[in-house]
Each structure stands twice: as C-alpha cells, then as structure tokens.
Scaffold this active site. Structure first.
Site, short mmCIF file in Angstrom:
data_model
loop_
_atom_site.label_atom_id
_atom_site.label_comp_id
_atom_site.label_asym_id
_atom_site.label_seq_id
_atom_site.Cartn_x
_atom_site.Cartn_y
_atom_site.Cartn_z
N HIS A 82 1.53 -1.14 0.12
CA HIS A 82 -0.18 0.53 0.01
C HIS A 82 0.62 1.07 0.21
O HIS A 82 2.12 1.26 0.68
CB HIS A 82 -0.57 0.21 1.39
CG HIS A 82 -2.17 -0.81 0.91
ND1 HIS A 82 -3.37 -0.91 1.64
CD2 HIS A 82 -2.25 -1.93 -0.13
CE1 HIS A 82 -3.95 -2.14 2.24
NE2 HIS A 82 -3.66 -2.36 0.36
N GLU A 84 0.78 3.97 1.68
CA GLU A 84 0.98 4.74 2.53
C GLU A 84 2.47 3.38 3.48
O GLU A 84 3.35 4.24 4.47
CB GLU A 84 -0.07 4.16 4.39
CG GLU A 84 -1.21 4.55 3.75
CD GLU A 84 -2.45 3.87 2.99
OE1 GLU A 84 -3.61 3.95 3.65
OE2 GLU A 84 -1.88 3.10 2.14
N CYS A 111 -3.00 -0.92 7.57
CA CYS A 111 -1.89 0.78 7.23
C CYS A 111 -2.11 1.25 8.63
O CYS A 111 -1.37 2.19 9.42
CB CYS A 111 -2.40 1.37 5.59
SG CYS A 111 -1.54 0.52 4.63
#
Length: 131
Positions: A82, A84, A111
């Site tokens: 991801h 993040e 996350c």
C-alpha cells in the site's frame, strides 16, 4: 490569486504521487511530511521486480476469485504494497516520528497499525484529519 493551505497543498502532491501507482484497480498516493517539508512519498504497487499489474501480470486479476474476497490471503491475494506502507518504508521510523501523513484515501486497518507503529502523529485524507 488564492494560495493553498498546507493540507490542500500536500493532498494535491499525494494525488500526483498516486499517478505512479502500479495497480489497475486503484491508485493511491501518500506523503510523509514533517515541519512542512516532504520526508518521503509512496504509491501502491508490487515490490520492485514483482509482477506489474499495469502490464497485465496482476496475480489477483488473473485469478478467478470473486470480487470482494480477501486481498491478503488465498489464491487471489494481492502482491501490492500500500501507498502508506511504501511512504513509511522510505521515510524510516526516524523520519516518521511526529510527522503528518497525507494520503488520497482513508487508510485500511493494516496501514493504520503501521502508521501508529511508525510514530506518525496525524493523518489527513480528502477533507478529513485524524490526530
């Protein structure tokens, strides 16, 4: 002329970062900022050298899994990291401590755990801010 505030400025940068995402389903961008300076950026996609979703190599896209099935386990699991997570990886914990994370979409549960563990003190997405 109107000058953007810091939150709008960094959210716009996160939107531009998202354009680099290597996912055919969703593009997300993230920016780690401390003292109004960019520490790192990240977008979602397969790890370096992994299959490219944009080149049609997405294992999930090539599988016959039902939409809405788990992205994390099973035959249709997603190989992407991801946005993040990538931003946090490139910033390192020292770069994240006390920082703000700007992201183009609300962080998922996984996350959110990474964000807390990295010491990020504030998260901003669209018109929302969480301390």
């Amino acid at each position: 002329m109107i000058r953007l505030g810091w939150d709008d400025y960094f959210l716009a940068i996160a939107g531009t970062v998202a354009l680099r995402a290597d996912c055919s389903r969703r593009q997300v961008g993230a920016v780690v900022v401390r003292d109004n300076r960019i520490v790192s950026t990240g977008y979602n996609g397969a790890p370096p050298g992994g299959p490219s979703c944009l080149r049609g190599e997405c294992p999930r896209g090539l599988s016959s899994v039902e939409p809405g099935s788990s992205y994390d386990t099973g035959p249709g699991s997603c190989v992407a990291v991801h946005a993040e997570g990538n931003a946090i990886l490139y910033a390192g914990r020292d770069g994240c401590l006390g920082s703000t994370l700007y992201v183009t979409d609300e962080p998922c549960e996984g996350c959110t755990k990474l964000i807390r563990a990295a010491g990020i003190s504030r998260v901003v997405w669209s018109d929302r801010s969480v301390n």
